[in-house]
Design a protein around this motif. Structure first.
Motif, PDB file in Angstrom:
ATOM      1  N   LYS A  64       0.905  -1.340   0.111  1.00 16.65           N
ATOM      2  CA  LYS A  64      -0.077   0.049  -0.083  1.00 16.65           C
ATOM      3  C   LYS A  64       1.022   1.236   0.097  1.00 16.65           C
ATOM      4  O   LYS A  64       0.461   2.260  -0.678  1.00 16.65           O
ATOM      5  CB  LYS A  64      -0.919   0.070   1.123  1.00 16.65           C
ATOM      6  N   THR A  65       1.775   1.114   0.701  1.00 15.57           N
ATOM      7  CA  THR A  65       2.827   2.332   0.652  1.00 15.57           C
ATOM      8  C   THR A  65       3.431   2.487  -0.751  1.00 15.57           C
ATOM      9  O   THR A  65       3.636   3.667  -1.250  1.00 15.57           O
ATOM     10  CB  THR A  65       3.949   2.098   1.522  1.00 15.57           C
ATOM     11  N   CYS A  66       3.850   1.516  -1.452  1.00 13.18           N
ATOM     12  CA  CYS A  66       4.373   1.635  -2.648  1.00 13.18           C
ATOM     13  C   CYS A  66       3.153   2.048  -3.679  1.00 13.18           C
ATOM     14  O   CYS A  66       3.577   3.106  -4.428  1.00 13.18           O
ATOM     15  CB  CYS A  66       4.661   0.276  -3.103  1.00 13.18           C
ATOM     16  N   TYR A  67       1.881   1.717  -3.413  1.00 16.57           N
ATOM     17  CA  TYR A  67       0.908   2.061  -4.297  1.00 16.57           C
ATOM     18  C   TYR A  67       0.941   3.853  -3.996  1.00 16.57           C
ATOM     19  O   TYR A  67       0.674   4.614  -4.998  1.00 16.57           O
ATOM     20  CB  TYR A  67      -0.319   1.390  -3.971  1.00 16.57           C
ATOM     21  N   ALA A  68       0.905   4.123  -3.097  1.00 15.03           N
ATOM     22  CA  ALA A  68       0.735   5.560  -2.686  1.00 15.03           C
ATOM     23  C   ALA A  68       2.022   6.411  -3.195  1.00 15.03           C
ATOM     24  O   ALA A  68       1.803   7.564  -3.630  1.00 15.03           O
ATOM     25  CB  ALA A  68       0.719   5.799  -0.904  1.00 15.03           C
ATOM     26  N   ILE A 124       4.645   4.303 -15.163  1.00 15.89           N
ATOM     27  CA  ILE A 124       4.304   4.458 -13.900  1.00 15.89           C
ATOM     28  C   ILE A 124       2.778   4.036 -13.697  1.00 15.89           C
ATOM     29  O   ILE A 124       2.418   3.104 -12.732  1.00 15.89           O
ATOM     30  CB  ILE A 124       4.524   5.954 -13.245  1.00 15.89           C
ATOM     31  N   LYS A 125       2.057   4.334 -14.634  1.00 14.13           N
ATOM     32  CA  LYS A 125       0.487   4.203 -14.638  1.00 14.13           C
ATOM     33  C   LYS A 125       0.379   2.693 -14.608  1.00 14.13           C
ATOM     34  O   LYS A 125      -0.443   2.304 -13.955  1.00 14.13           O
ATOM     35  CB  LYS A 125       0.000   4.874 -15.812  1.00 14.13           C
ATOM     36  N   GLU A 126       0.925   1.914 -15.540  1.00 13.14           N
ATOM     37  CA  GLU A 126       0.939   0.411 -15.666  1.00 13.14           C
ATOM     38  C   GLU A 126       1.490  -0.288 -14.307  1.00 13.14           C
ATOM     39  O   GLU A 126       0.732  -1.243 -13.905  1.00 13.14           O
ATOM     40  CB  GLU A 126       1.729   0.058 -16.720  1.00 13.14           C
ATOM     41  N   THR A 127       2.363   0.176 -13.753  1.00 13.07           N
ATOM     42  CA  THR A 127       2.786  -0.418 -12.596  1.00 13.07           C
ATOM     43  C   THR A 127       1.824  -0.075 -11.469  1.00 13.07           C
ATOM     44  O   THR A 127       1.627  -0.831 -10.719  1.00 13.07           O
ATOM     45  CB  THR A 127       4.220   0.250 -12.254  1.00 13.07           C
ATOM     46  N   ARG A 128       1.450   1.318 -11.213  1.00 16.78           N
ATOM     47  CA  ARG A 128       0.500   1.641 -10.261  1.00 16.78           C
ATOM     48  C   ARG A 128      -0.775   0.355 -10.414  1.00 16.78           C
ATOM     49  O   ARG A 128      -1.307   0.158  -9.391  1.00 16.78           O
ATOM     50  CB  ARG A 128      -0.068   2.926 -10.339  1.00 16.78           C
ATOM     51  N   HIS A 129      -1.291   0.629 -11.681  1.00 19.25           N
ATOM     52  CA  HIS A 129      -2.419  -0.513 -11.794  1.00 19.25           C
ATOM     53  C   HIS A 129      -2.191  -1.735 -11.285  1.00 19.25           C
ATOM     54  O   HIS A 129      -2.912  -2.487 -10.437  1.00 19.25           O
ATOM     55  CB  HIS A 129      -2.951  -0.653 -13.408  1.00 19.25           C
ATOM     56  N   ASP A 130      -0.871  -2.370 -11.727  1.00 17.92           N
ATOM     57  CA  ASP A 130      -0.609  -3.763 -11.298  1.00 17.92           C
ATOM     58  C   ASP A 130      -0.509  -3.847  -9.641  1.00 17.92           C
ATOM     59  O   ASP A 130      -1.006  -4.806  -9.189  1.00 17.92           O
ATOM     60  CB  ASP A 130       0.705  -4.048 -11.906  1.00 17.92           C
TER      61      ASP A 130
END
Length: 67
Positions: free
Chosen positions: A8-12, A44-50
Motif C-alpha cells: 500500500k505504501t508502494c501504491y501511494a 508508472i501508470k501501468e505499474t500503479r495499476h498492477d
C-alpha cells in the motif's frame, strides 16, 4: 510493517510520482522532455495499476489488514 502495508505504501508512492510527472509535464516547454515524461508516466501508470490489483488481492485475502 506487514507486506500489505508495504504494498500500500508502494501504491501511494507511485500515485505521488504520477502527480509529480504530471506537474513536470505541464510546466515543460521542451517537446523531447515532454515525450520522455509521457513514456515514464505510462510505465508508472501501468505499474500503479498492477500494484493496485495486488492491494485488492491482499485486502480480500487478509481483511484484518484492510485500511
Amino acid at each position: 510493517m506487514t507486506v500489505g502495508s508495504q504494498v500500500k505504501t508502494c501504491y501511494a508512492t507511485l500515485k505521488s510520482i504520477e502527480a509529480g510527472l504530471d506537474l513536470l509535464y505541464a510546466s515543460s516547454t521542451e517537446q523531447d522532455l515532454k515525450a520522455a515524461i509521457e513514456d515514464a508516466s505510462q510505465l508508472i501508470k501501468e505499474t500503479r495499476h498492477d500494484i493496485h490489483q495486488q492491494v485488492i488481492h491482499i485486502d480480500k485475502q487478509e481483511p484484518q489488514y484492510k485500511s
